[in-house]
Scaffold this active site. Structure first.
Site, PDB file in Angstrom:
ATOM      1  N   HIS A 219      -3.656 -30.125  42.676  1.00  0.00           N
ATOM      2  CA  HIS A 219      -2.546 -29.827  41.768  1.00  0.00           C
ATOM      3  C   HIS A 219      -1.679 -28.712  42.309  1.00  0.00           C
ATOM      4  O   HIS A 219      -2.104 -27.879  43.120  1.00  0.00           O
ATOM      5  CB  HIS A 219      -3.053 -29.468  40.366  1.00  0.00           C
TER       6      HIS A 219
ATOM      7  N   ARG B 213       5.217 -16.922  40.109  1.00  0.00           N
ATOM      8  CA  ARG B 213       4.404 -17.117  41.307  1.00  0.00           C
ATOM      9  C   ARG B 213       4.511 -18.579  41.693  1.00  0.00           C
ATOM     10  O   ARG B 213       4.849 -19.423  40.857  1.00  0.00           O
ATOM     11  CB  ARG B 213       2.942 -16.696  41.093  1.00  0.00           C
TER      12      ARG B 213
END
Length: 600
Positions: free
Chosen positions: A447, A529
């Site tokens: 993922h 991030r």
């Protein structure tokens, strides 16, 4: 699997708590049952991969020198087959969730220091041979690049293997001092063993480094959920090999001892510099103080909402509850697709056709679950004595009944295997493994996270959600949104789950990420991030006043690290030695050739 035994904390610093060993076995079994990739494949390129500007003779000489300095057993050359493993047996050679080819983001080898002094030795060695190094705490930054170095061929400095001690737990001051190899699993067990009535704050999965997560500004789910905000004092090796301590640690204690206020007060005198070592490549943190939470009463709960269109109103109701600390933790909003996936069943159990799952199919399967035919889930926790918790739960329930069909449930209202029970543990400081289960959604599951910051306002949340959902549909992925509510803002975490054996799935996942980053930034929403290969693009979106922030950051980099040896490229910070030489990763080769960083 070559070894059927899952490592525990007694075997290895990165192992599982004994109390979770059976859960880990079950999770691994589910993951491996849905895997078609071989354990490893022959490497196609000459090994080890070398860093830029370093020939093989120089590399061999340098590695020989480093082995003499640290010992043969503490230096490993990356010349063996690459094994992806899984969460509890992860590789520290490459990104286990490789979105590019498996051999693309690989290291030349790994050094295993045992002390701050040995980290200094490695850094000085790197400057001597001009070999880039890439420090990792434990290598479990899954979804964001794992243990892979941003600059191919860099030498990994694995801080976790031999620097994994809980150095101090102060029960009176509710704080601790840890090394980079201390996981949330390990810190939890150490605090339990200490007997002090304290909690840790853990992310969804507990195998990551406490230091590493705080330095990447990760979050957990108790009132101490902002991990960097709850750090207190660092010891840092700078790019020239010198060591400094931040905060009160910069004032020597009596008789050579550490300053007694080092884990009590975050600042010192003059500029506060701790933030410079988060999401940067300005130094290697070898020790860090962490505040712990005094144990308290608590009550977790779940609220379900029946309609997709309830979303904007949900956010508007949550905001005052969060700002007024009625909801005491970092709560989550999850979609019903995430709830189907967290059962651990593969996507084919719900829909065996390409393209995103239609809403009517989702409703059909949701109606058979304990929560019924709903669209959204809100998981929260309140804290205090029984009376305080009951009063807070009543206020929350009264607030949400304004949404027709909303239902509040406590853990005792749901069967033992329901996810709420695991959230209750996480929200009271107990690490679990449950969030591995949604990885079973597709074969060979990996993922990426898309993680923009959004104000806690219904209009903004709806805009970003519709943008993300529309692009997921365009690129052919199910939308897995999770919202972490930190009062004034939301961390929107979109989970792009893909089959790492499927080149087309990888291509589409990259295309989806690139477009989400660009279009969200156009609306003023930026990621907090991101994965390694998108870091240049994300850094460039923060381009106010002709890239003033990035120019400032690069100035600091060049002053501290004139040889650009420390983690070049991390979070888009390259240093003059590597900048504009073609190592950046932009959305297209055309933009890379034109060096267009600002509007992507």
């Amino acid at each position: 699997m070559t070894d059927n035994r899952i490592p525990t904390l007694g075997d290895k610093h990165s192992g599982i708590s004994e109390r979770l060993l059976e859960d880990a076995k079950a999770a691994r079994s589910r993951l491996y049952s849905n895997r078609t990739l071989p354990e490893s494949r022959p490497r196609q390129q000459e090994v080890p991969v070398l860093p830029p500007d370093v020939d093989r003779a120089t590399f061999n000489q340098a590695i020989g020198d480093l082995k003499r300095l640290l010992g043969d057993e503490n230096i490993e050359v990356n010349d063996k087959p690459l094994v992806d493993g899984w969460y509890m047996e992860h590789p520290n050679t490459h990104d286990a969730f490789h979105i590019l080819e498996q051999e693309e983001l690989v290291s030349c080898g790994t050094a295993y220091p045992a002390s701050t002094e040995e980290v200094q030795t490695i850094v000085k060695w790197a400057n001597r041979y001009l070999i880039p190094v890439y420090p990792i705490s434990m290598g479990r930054n899954v979804g964001y690049g794992g243990a892979a170095p941003r600059l191919r061929g860099s030498l990994l400095i694995d801080l976790g293997k031999r620097m994994n001690k809980v150095l101090k737990i102060d029960g009176h001051n509710a704080s601790c001092l840890v090394e980079p190899g201390v996981s949330y699993f390990a810190l939890y067990e150490a605090v339990q063993k200490s007997g002090h009535p304290l909690w840790i704050d853990t992310p969804d999965l507990g195998g990551g480094s406490v230091i590493g997560n705080a330095l990447d500004r990760g979050v957990g789910y108790t009132p101490y959920g902002d991990h960097f905000a709850c750090h207190c004092g660092m010891e840092v090796v700078l790019p020239n090999g010198e060591v400094l301590r931040t905060g009160m640690g910069s004032l020597p204690g009596a008789n050579g001892e550490d300053n007694p206020c080092w884990q009590a007060f975050q600042h010192s005198y003059g500029p506060s510099i701790d933030g410079l070592f988060t999401q940067s490549n300005f130094g290697i943190v070898t020790k860090m103080g962490v505040w712990l939470m005094p144990a308290t009463g608590h009550q977790s709960f779940m609220v379900t909402f029946p309609r997709e269109d309830d979303f904007e109103q949900i956010i508007e109701i949550i905001r005052p509850l969060a700002l007024n600390r009625v909801i005491g933790n970092v709560p989550q909003i999850r979609s019903v697709v995430q709830e189907l996936a967290i059962t651990g069943k593969p996507r084919t159990a719900f829909y065996d056709t390409k393209g995103p799952i239609p809403r009517d199919v989702i409703r059909q399967h949701a109606s058979k679950m304990p929560f019924g035919d709903v669209a959204w889930f809100f998981y929260g926790t309140v804290y205090g004595d029984d009376e305080t918790c009951q009063r807070s739960i009543k206020l929350i329930k009264d607030s949400f009944v304004k949404i027709p069909g909303a239902q509040l449930k406590l853990p005792q209202d749901l069967p033992p295997g329901h996810y709420l029970h695991d959230r209750a543990k996480v929200c009271s400081g107990t690490p679990v493994l449950r969030d591995l289960d949604w990885l079973n959604w597709v074969p060979n599951a990996a993922h990426l996270f898309f993680s923009p910051i959004v104000p806690t306002k219904g209009r903004d949340a709806r805009l970003v959600h519709e943008l993300v959902t529309g692009l997921h549909n365009k690129w052919g992925f199910d939308s897995f949104p999770t919202w972490c509510v930190l009062g004034r803002e939301l961390h929107y975490i979109a989970n792009i789950v893909y089959d790492r054996a499927d080149p087309d799935a990888k291509r589409r996942a990259i295309g989806l990420m690139r477009e989400m980053i660009a279009k969200a930034a156009d609306e003023g929403y930026g990621e907090y991030r991101t994965h390694l290969i998108f870091q240049d693009q994300v850094a460039a979106t923060y381009g106010w006043n002709n890239q003033a922030l990035n120019t400032f950051v690069e100035c600091i980099k060049d002053a501290l690290d004139p040889n650009s040896i420390m983690a070049p490229g991390r979070n888009g910070i390259w240093g003059r030695r590597y900048k504009n030489r073609g190592f950046e990763m932009w959305p297209s080769s055309e933009k890379a050739a034109k060096r267009i960083p600002a509007k992507i």
